[in-house]
Design a protein around this motif. Structure first.
Motif, PDB file in Angstrom:
ATOM      1  N   CYS A 263       0.831  -1.210   0.000  1.00 51.38           N
ATOM      2  CA  CYS A 263       0.000   0.000   0.000  1.00 51.38           C
ATOM      3  C   CYS A 263       0.861   1.254   0.000  1.00 51.38           C
ATOM      4  CB  CYS A 263      -0.934  -0.006   1.213  1.00 51.38           C
ATOM      5  SG  CYS A 263      -2.280  -1.193   1.093  1.00 51.38           S
ATOM      6  N   THR A 264       1.889   1.281   0.834  1.00 50.24           N
ATOM      7  CA  THR A 264       2.760   2.462   0.868  1.00 50.24           C
ATOM      8  C   THR A 264       3.543   2.601  -0.425  1.00 50.24           C
ATOM      9  OG1 THR A 264       2.972   2.069   3.246  1.00 50.24           O
ATOM     10  CG2 THR A 264       4.468   3.666   2.261  1.00 50.24           C
ATOM     11  N   GLY A 265       4.043   1.480  -0.958  1.00 48.63           N
ATOM     12  CA  GLY A 265       4.761   1.550  -2.220  1.00 48.63           C
ATOM     13  C   GLY A 265       3.881   1.986  -3.378  1.00 48.63           C
ATOM     14  N   MET A 266       2.634   1.480  -3.425  1.00 50.51           N
ATOM     15  CA  MET A 266       1.707   1.907  -4.478  1.00 50.51           C
ATOM     16  C   MET A 266       1.349   3.378  -4.332  1.00 50.51           C
ATOM     17  SD  MET A 266      -0.825  -1.407  -4.770  1.00 50.51           S
ATOM     18  CE  MET A 266      -1.929  -0.526  -5.884  1.00 50.51           C
ATOM     19  N   ALA A 267       1.205   3.846  -3.086  1.00 52.48           N
ATOM     20  CA  ALA A 267       0.932   5.271  -2.879  1.00 52.48           C
ATOM     21  C   ALA A 267       2.106   6.121  -3.371  1.00 52.48           C
ATOM     22  CB  ALA A 267       0.653   5.531  -1.393  1.00 52.48           C
ATOM     23  N   ALA A 268       3.327   5.667  -3.086  1.00 55.88           N
ATOM     24  CA  ALA A 268       4.495   6.394  -3.589  1.00 55.88           C
ATOM     25  C   ALA A 268       4.548   6.362  -5.112  1.00 55.88           C
ATOM     26  CB  ALA A 268       5.771   5.803  -2.993  1.00 55.88           C
ATOM     27  N   GLN A 269       4.195   5.213  -5.714  1.00 51.13           N
ATOM     28  CA  GLN A 269       4.166   5.128  -7.168  1.00 51.13           C
ATOM     29  C   GLN A 269       3.099   6.042  -7.751  1.00 51.13           C
ATOM     30  OE1 GLN A 269       6.284   3.600  -9.068  1.00 51.13           O
ATOM     31  NE2 GLN A 269       5.259   3.888 -11.044  1.00 51.13           N
ATOM     32  N   LEU A 270       1.955   6.155  -7.082  1.00 46.23           N
ATOM     33  CA  LEU A 270       0.920   7.089  -7.533  1.00 46.23           C
ATOM     34  C   LEU A 270       1.408   8.534  -7.440  1.00 46.23           C
ATOM     35  CD1 LEU A 270      -2.284   5.481  -5.990  1.00 46.23           C
ATOM     36  CD2 LEU A 270      -1.729   5.689  -8.417  1.00 46.23           C
ATOM     37  N   GLY A 271       2.190   8.831  -6.381  1.00 48.44           N
ATOM     38  CA  GLY A 271       2.781  10.164  -6.288  1.00 48.44           C
ATOM     39  C   GLY A 271       3.746  10.437  -7.429  1.00 48.44           C
ATOM     40  N   TYR A 272       4.514   9.400  -7.800  1.00 48.99           N
ATOM     41  CA  TYR A 272       5.422   9.555  -8.941  1.00 48.99           C
ATOM     42  C   TYR A 272       4.645   9.766 -10.235  1.00 48.99           C
ATOM     43  CZ  TYR A 272       8.525   8.038 -12.704  1.00 48.99           C
ATOM     44  OH  TYR A 272       9.225   7.953 -13.871  1.00 48.99           O
ATOM     45  N   LEU A 273       3.559   8.998 -10.427  1.00 43.29           N
ATOM     46  CA  LEU A 273       2.739   9.183 -11.621  1.00 43.29           C
ATOM     47  C   LEU A 273       2.051  10.541 -11.631  1.00 43.29           C
ATOM     48  CD1 LEU A 273       1.062   5.658 -11.942  1.00 43.29           C
ATOM     49  CD2 LEU A 273       2.906   6.612 -13.330  1.00 43.29           C
ATOM     50  N   VAL A 293      10.894   5.993  -4.651  1.00 46.42           N
ATOM     51  CA  VAL A 293       9.732   5.096  -4.524  1.00 46.42           C
ATOM     52  C   VAL A 293      10.157   3.753  -3.946  1.00 46.42           C
ATOM     53  CG1 VAL A 293       8.000   3.818  -5.829  1.00 46.42           C
ATOM     54  CG2 VAL A 293       8.379   6.233  -6.310  1.00 46.42           C
ATOM     55  N   LEU A 294      11.249   3.189  -4.462  1.00 47.01           N
ATOM     56  CA  LEU A 294      11.739   1.918  -3.932  1.00 47.01           C
ATOM     57  C   LEU A 294      12.153   2.050  -2.468  1.00 47.01           C
ATOM     58  CD1 LEU A 294      13.873   0.619  -6.944  1.00 47.01           C
ATOM     59  CD2 LEU A 294      11.615  -0.151  -6.229  1.00 47.01           C
ATOM     60  N   LEU A 295      12.773   3.169  -2.119  1.00 46.72           N
ATOM     61  CA  LEU A 295      13.176   3.392  -0.737  1.00 46.72           C
ATOM     62  C   LEU A 295      11.958   3.504   0.173  1.00 46.72           C
ATOM     63  CD1 LEU A 295      15.526   3.845   1.190  1.00 46.72           C
ATOM     64  CD2 LEU A 295      15.422   6.284   0.647  1.00 46.72           C
ATOM     65  N   VAL A 296      10.898   4.154  -0.304  1.00 46.45           N
ATOM     66  CA  VAL A 296       9.664   4.264   0.490  1.00 46.45           C
ATOM     67  C   VAL A 296       9.063   2.878   0.718  1.00 46.45           C
ATOM     68  CG1 VAL A 296       7.284   5.101   0.432  1.00 46.45           C
ATOM     69  CG2 VAL A 296       9.146   6.627  -0.172  1.00 46.45           C
ATOM     70  N   ALA A 297       9.026   2.056  -0.320  1.00 42.77           N
ATOM     71  CA  ALA A 297       8.480   0.703  -0.177  1.00 42.77           C
ATOM     72  C   ALA A 297       9.304  -0.130   0.802  1.00 42.77           C
ATOM     73  CB  ALA A 297       8.420   0.019  -1.537  1.00 42.77           C
ATOM     74  N   LEU A 298      10.639  -0.027   0.729  1.00 42.51           N
ATOM     75  CA  LEU A 298      11.491  -0.774   1.646  1.00 42.51           C
ATOM     76  C   LEU A 298      11.313  -0.293   3.081  1.00 42.51           C
ATOM     77  CD1 LEU A 298      13.702  -2.872   2.127  1.00 42.51           C
ATOM     78  CD2 LEU A 298      15.398  -1.111   1.593  1.00 42.51           C
ATOM     79  N   SER A 299      11.224   1.009   3.279  1.00 43.41           N
ATOM     80  CA  SER A 299      11.002   1.539   4.630  1.00 43.41           C
ATOM     81  C   SER A 299       9.656   1.087   5.173  1.00 43.41           C
ATOM     82  CB  SER A 299      11.089   3.069   4.604  1.00 43.41           C
ATOM     83  OG  SER A 299      12.341   3.504   4.106  1.00 43.41           O
ATOM     84  N   ALA A 300       8.636   1.088   4.328  1.00 41.51           N
ATOM     85  CA  ALA A 300       7.325   0.614   4.767  1.00 41.51           C
ATOM     86  C   ALA A 300       7.367  -0.869   5.112  1.00 41.51           C
ATOM     87  CB  ALA A 300       6.284   0.872   3.678  1.00 41.51           C
ATOM     88  N   TYR A 301       8.143  -1.634   4.377  1.00 44.87           N
ATOM     89  CA  TYR A 301       8.269  -3.060   4.689  1.00 44.87           C
ATOM     90  C   TYR A 301       8.899  -3.262   6.063  1.00 44.87           C
ATOM     91  CZ  TYR A 301       9.807  -7.904   4.426  1.00 44.87           C
ATOM     92  OH  TYR A 301      10.030  -9.222   4.699  1.00 44.87           O
ATOM     93  N   VAL A 302       9.912  -2.467   6.387  1.00 38.77           N
ATOM     94  CA  VAL A 302      10.546  -2.575   7.700  1.00 38.77           C
ATOM     95  C   VAL A 302       9.546  -2.234   8.800  1.00 38.77           C
ATOM     96  CG1 VAL A 302      12.342  -1.602   9.183  1.00 38.77           C
ATOM     97  CG2 VAL A 302      12.852  -2.129   6.804  1.00 38.77           C
ATOM     98  N   ALA A 303       8.789  -1.153   8.607  1.00 40.55           N
ATOM     99  CA  ALA A 303       7.798  -0.771   9.610  1.00 40.55           C
ATOM    100  C   ALA A 303       6.711  -1.832   9.749  1.00 40.55           C
ATOM    101  CB  ALA A 303       7.179   0.579   9.241  1.00 40.55           C
ATOM    102  N   GLY A 304       6.222  -2.340   8.620  1.00 46.37           N
ATOM    103  CA  GLY A 304       5.189  -3.369   8.685  1.00 46.37           C
ATOM    104  C   GLY A 304       5.684  -4.663   9.297  1.00 46.37           C
ATOM    105  N   LEU A 305       6.927  -5.039   9.017  1.00 46.72           N
ATOM    106  CA  LEU A 305       7.484  -6.257   9.595  1.00 46.72           C
ATOM    107  C   LEU A 305       7.601  -6.143  11.107  1.00 46.72           C
ATOM    108  CD1 LEU A 305       8.813  -9.037   9.118  1.00 46.72           C
ATOM    109  CD2 LEU A 305      10.990  -7.838   8.817  1.00 46.72           C
ATOM    110  N   GLY A 306       8.101  -5.002  11.588  1.00 46.85           N
ATOM    111  CA  GLY A 306       8.190  -4.818  13.031  1.00 46.85           C
ATOM    112  C   GLY A 306       6.826  -4.787  13.693  1.00 46.85           C
ATOM    113  N   ARG A 307       5.877  -4.128  13.061  1.00 45.75           N
ATOM    114  CA  ARG A 307       4.518  -4.076  13.615  1.00 45.75           C
ATOM    115  C   ARG A 307       3.890  -5.462  13.665  1.00 45.75           C
ATOM    116  NH1 ARG A 307      -0.443  -2.049  10.241  1.00 45.75           N
ATOM    117  NH2 ARG A 307      -2.132  -2.304  11.752  1.00 45.75           N
ATOM    118  N   ALA A 308       4.099  -6.276  12.619  1.00 48.83           N
ATOM    119  CA  ALA A 308       3.502  -7.605  12.594  1.00 48.83           C
ATOM    120  C   ALA A 308       4.137  -8.531  13.619  1.00 48.83           C
ATOM    121  CB  ALA A 308       3.642  -8.195  11.191  1.00 48.83           C
ATOM    122  N   LEU A 309       5.439  -8.447  13.812  1.00 44.71           N
ATOM    123  CA  LEU A 309       6.090  -9.325  14.766  1.00 44.71           C
ATOM    124  C   LEU A 309       5.801  -8.931  16.208  1.00 44.71           C
ATOM    125  CD1 LEU A 309       9.584  -9.930  13.098  1.00 44.71           C
ATOM    126  CD2 LEU A 309       7.628 -11.462  13.163  1.00 44.71           C
TER     127      LEU A 309
END
Length: 801
Positions: A263-273, A293-309
């Motif tokens: 979701c965060t990566g797609m939102a960043a991609q929409l911002g790029y578009l 955009v790739l950096l935003v997606a990776l950062s969101a993955y780190v946040a989501g991984l920590g939140r899920a664990l």
């Protein structure tokens, strides 16, 4: 309300999937490319290799060594493919020449002119083809050599970067160069800002305003409403639709992680578009935006991984064995790490885009190293404080695996090394340690989550107690034990593959590998020599790492076999123990050989080691080697095994363990006797339980002479037959052994399935026999009659009394 998510998703797909407005005419349809001849392909490969060698020789250029190395490997693959493709043509030409046969010898009748001309033509074609194949093979070998040179140069540059040292940031000398280059850097930064301002202003113009607002609105909806609705849907799906089991929580954790990143990566991609809908960004700005955009997606993955664990809102669904206090203390750190990754990463990308000066780049990387390592260290310290607080309150903290403590300690050590490196001026080393620590942590946490998902998924699919497992049993006629073994094996293989993938990801994610780090340390500290053996610190560290990881792998495989796979087979415990012990010996030897190979010990050195061991064996290690060989014979031939009841030289008991040198025998008084293995081979050993031996229950029964012997035999036989442990074959027997003046003796014999049951069964039989004899009024002895006679005393004078 149910239609709202579908409408939003449809809008997202429309805006994200619509192509940009055409800025140029449509390209002409593709035309078939001209097929290159083998010689043209060889010339092209030769030209590209010459270009790579020219770039390699240009020391002043900023060489993309990784890309050049990849190109060299591509040229090698292309040359090998060409050589392999020419092979069938060679075989075809050789077959035609074989059909024509050899040329006629001198003095023989001449052949037809057409045949001679065809042979000459085929010979020329085959010679040309052979030359092309050899040329392709030479180009492949040259490509491999160039790739090796590029790898060496890349390693040397990595060593130089790690070994480079600047002034400490706590001194004034460190800030002299950044302040001197600050005006030029600010001019470049203002130029980038002006370009971005022009882009935003152009995107706000009427032709681009509608897509800009639509994409931004979709991005906001995606981050807010859509993500919330999808999370609620996933929670309801796992609670109400998925079968009961551990897969619910692991699948929800994985879904939350991926959903946050997507979701965060797609939102960043929409911002790029939104900005670049009509291609208004130039190539440099477009590349910068895509990396953001790739950096935003990776950062969101780190946040989501920590939140899920951590799962602070649903503690019962938490995967790691953490207390609520630990989870709450760690709760902000995944978001802080993600924000730090995003901000500092964007700053690094901007420095690269504007061509910032070297002092500015060094200062930026020092700040990145401090922030990332500081967040990692503080978070781990807070978690450790929560565990110590719980222990101080008298409550033991939750147990955790050994690898968790090891990873935590290494992460704290890496954070300390990064801070010390920045303080000492080794900023490149500190940046490398901090960034790789973060990346390794992300990979380890992702692997931990995937391990749970894999194990829980296979448990749901192949568990004999589940619905799917029962269907598989019925469909393929599988026993529950076989299905359980299949679950264990498939789960273990899949997890091993993911572990290898994680290791490859850790090594190849950044430009340098652990081998480069070892080479750097070897270059810094030099090397030691022991005779002809060079003991480089890098080789020693690698050998120690190989030895430790190898022994850990052997131990994990033994534990997996001993606790999961072998107990589900039909093998007896003794054979299972023998297999595990032999596996441990073989694995330890292989690990030792691998460690010696990593240490670059030659065959001659190994021969010297073997010679030294031979001398030691000849003088003082004969008994140890004899016991070791005897232990191997015991494990292979298995005259005795774990669990057997043995007796030798006054020692009698159960074998509990067969070690390298000796065997442990547990006595009847629960003590343990250590017996050398050679005694079990060279001495007479009585194995009571060998080959599933039966046990004999025998006792003697004395009865009075006037007892009805047939009645006694009938009662004893009935007692034998009524006991469930007495075997029907061999049949129990009651024999009249002998007759004495006061009693007759019966010998009663029965058989049980194991000698270990003899004592308990004999006691049960005697209790039951006493009760039956008492009921039949058959005493074991008769009361004895005593006759007392009084003799007259003689008269004092010798006369009659």
């Amino acid at each position: 309300m149910r239609a709202l998510p579908r409408l939003i998703l449809s809008a997202l797909l429309v805006f994200a999937g619509t192509s940009r407005l055409p800025a140029q005419d449509a390209p002409a349809p593709d035309t078939p490319a001209a097929v290159q001849s083998p010689q043209q392909t060889l010339d092209q490969v030769r030209g590209q290799l010459d270009a790579i060698k020219k770039s390699l020789g240009d020391r002043d250029a900023n060489l993309p060594l990784a890309e050049l190395r990849s190109q060299a490997f591509d040229m090698r693959d292309q040359a090998l493919q060409l050589a392999a493709g020419l092979g069938p043509q060679q075989q075809s030409l050789q077959a035609k020449l074989d059909v024509l046969g050899p040329a006629p010898e001198k003095g023989a009748p001449p052949e037809a002119a057409e045949v001679s001309a065809q042979r000459r033509q085929l010979d020329r074609q085959k010679a040309s083809l052979d030359a092309q194949v050899k040329q392709a093979q030479l180009l492949a070998e040259e490509s491999l050599q160039i790739a090796a040179q590029l790898a060496d140069q890349r390693r040397n540059e990595f060593q130089a970067r790690l070994a480079s040292r600047t002034a400490t940031p706590f001194s004034r000398a460190f800030w002299v160069d950044p302040m001197r280059s600050l005006p030029a850097d600010m001019r470049r930064l203002r130029g980038l800002g002006d370009d971005l301002h022009d882009v935003v202003r152009q995107a706000w113009q009427p032709p681009n305003r509608t897509p800009l607002l639509a994409c931004l609105a979709c991005a906001v909806l995606l981050l807010g409403v859509v993500r919330w609705l999808l999370e609620r849907g996933l929670l309801n799906l796992t609670r109400n639709r998925m079968p009961a089991g551990h897969l619910r929580r692991s699948a929800l954790a994985l879904a939350i992680t991926l959903l946050t990143a997507l979701c965060t990566g797609m939102a960043a991609q929409l911002g790029y578009l939104a900005i670049n809908w009509n291609g208004i960004l130039d190539d440099d700005l477009a590349l910068l935006a895509q990396r953001v955009v790739l950096l935003v997606a990776l950062s969101a993955y780190v946040a989501g991984l920590g939140r899920a664990l951590l799962s602070c809102r649903r503690p019962s669904w938490r995967l790691p064995n953490l207390t609520d206090d630990e989870a709450q203390r760690l709760r902000p750190y995944p978001w802080l790490l993600a924000a730090a990754m995003l901000l500092l990463g964007v700053l690094e990308l901007i420095n690269h885009a504007i061509g910032a000066s070297l002092p500015a780049t060094v200062a930026t990387r020092g700040a990145i190293a401090l922030v990332i390592s500081g967040l990692i260290g503080i978070g781990l310290l807070r978690a450790g404080y929560a565990r110590r607080k719980l222990a101080a309150a008298g409550q033991p903290p939750p147990s955790r695996p050994v690898w968790v403590g090891l990873v935590t300690g290494l992460a704290l050590l890496a954070a300390a090394v990064a801070w010390i490196g920045v303080a000492a001026g080794f900023i490149a080393l500190a940046f490398f340690v901090a960034v790789n620590t973060l990346w390794i942590g992300v990979v380890v946490c992702s692997l931990y989550l995937l391990m749970h998902v894999i194990n829980d998924g296979f448990e749901l699919l192949l568990s004999p107690r589940g619905r799917n497992g029962q269907r598989l049993q019925q469909a393929f006629d599988l026993t529950p034990a076989r299905l359980d073994q299949l679950h264990t094996v498939l789960s273990g293989i899949t997890r091993a593959l993911f572990v290898l993938l994680a290791l490859a990801t850790v090594v190849s994610r950044f430009g340098a590998s652990p081998e480069d780090l070892f080479s750097s340390l070897g270059g810094i500290f030099g090397s030691l020599t022991l005779g002809e053996l060079k003991l480089a610190p890098g080789n020693i560290l690698k050998a120690m790492l190989v030895f430790a990881l190898g022994l850990l792998a052997v131990r994990m495989v033994k534990r997996w076999l001993g606790e999961q796979l072998l107990p589900k087979t039909s093998l007896d415990p003794g054979l299972q123990n023998s297999m595990l012990t032999l596996l441990g010996y073989i694995g330890s030897v292989l690990v030792f050989v691998m460690a010696l190979a990593t240490l670059q010990v030659s065959l001659q050195n190994i021969t010297w080691i073997a010679s030294a061991l031979s001398v030691g064996i000849g003088f003082g290690l004969q008994a140890i080697v004899q016991n070791f060989i005897s232990g191997l014979i015991l494990l292979a031939e298995r005259p005795v095994k774990v669990g057997d009841w043995v007796s030798l030289s006054g020692v009698e008991g159960d074998i509990r363990r067969i070690n390298v040198r000796a065997t442990e025998i547990q006595m009847s008084d629960r003590s343990t006797m250590i017996v050398p293995n050679s005694q079990l081979i060279t001495q007479n050993v009585r194995n009571v339980t060998l080959a599933n031996a039966q046990g004999r229950v025998q006792f003697r029964l004395p009865m009075p002479l006037d007892t009805d012997a047939s009645r006694v035999r009938q009662i004893v036989q009935e007692v034998f037959e009524q006991h469930p442990a007495i075997l029907a074959t061999p049949k129990p027997s009651t024999l009249l052994d002998n007759i004495e003046p006061t009693a007759m003796n019966f010998t009663c014999t029965g058989y049980v399935s194991s000698p270990r049951d003899v004592g308990g069964v004999r006691s049960d039989l005697l209790f039951a026999l006493l009760e039956r004899l008492r009921e039949a009024k058959l005493p074991l002895s008769r009361p004895q009659d005593m006759v007392v006679r009084t003799m007259p005393l003689p008269a004092p004078d010798g006369g009659a009394p």
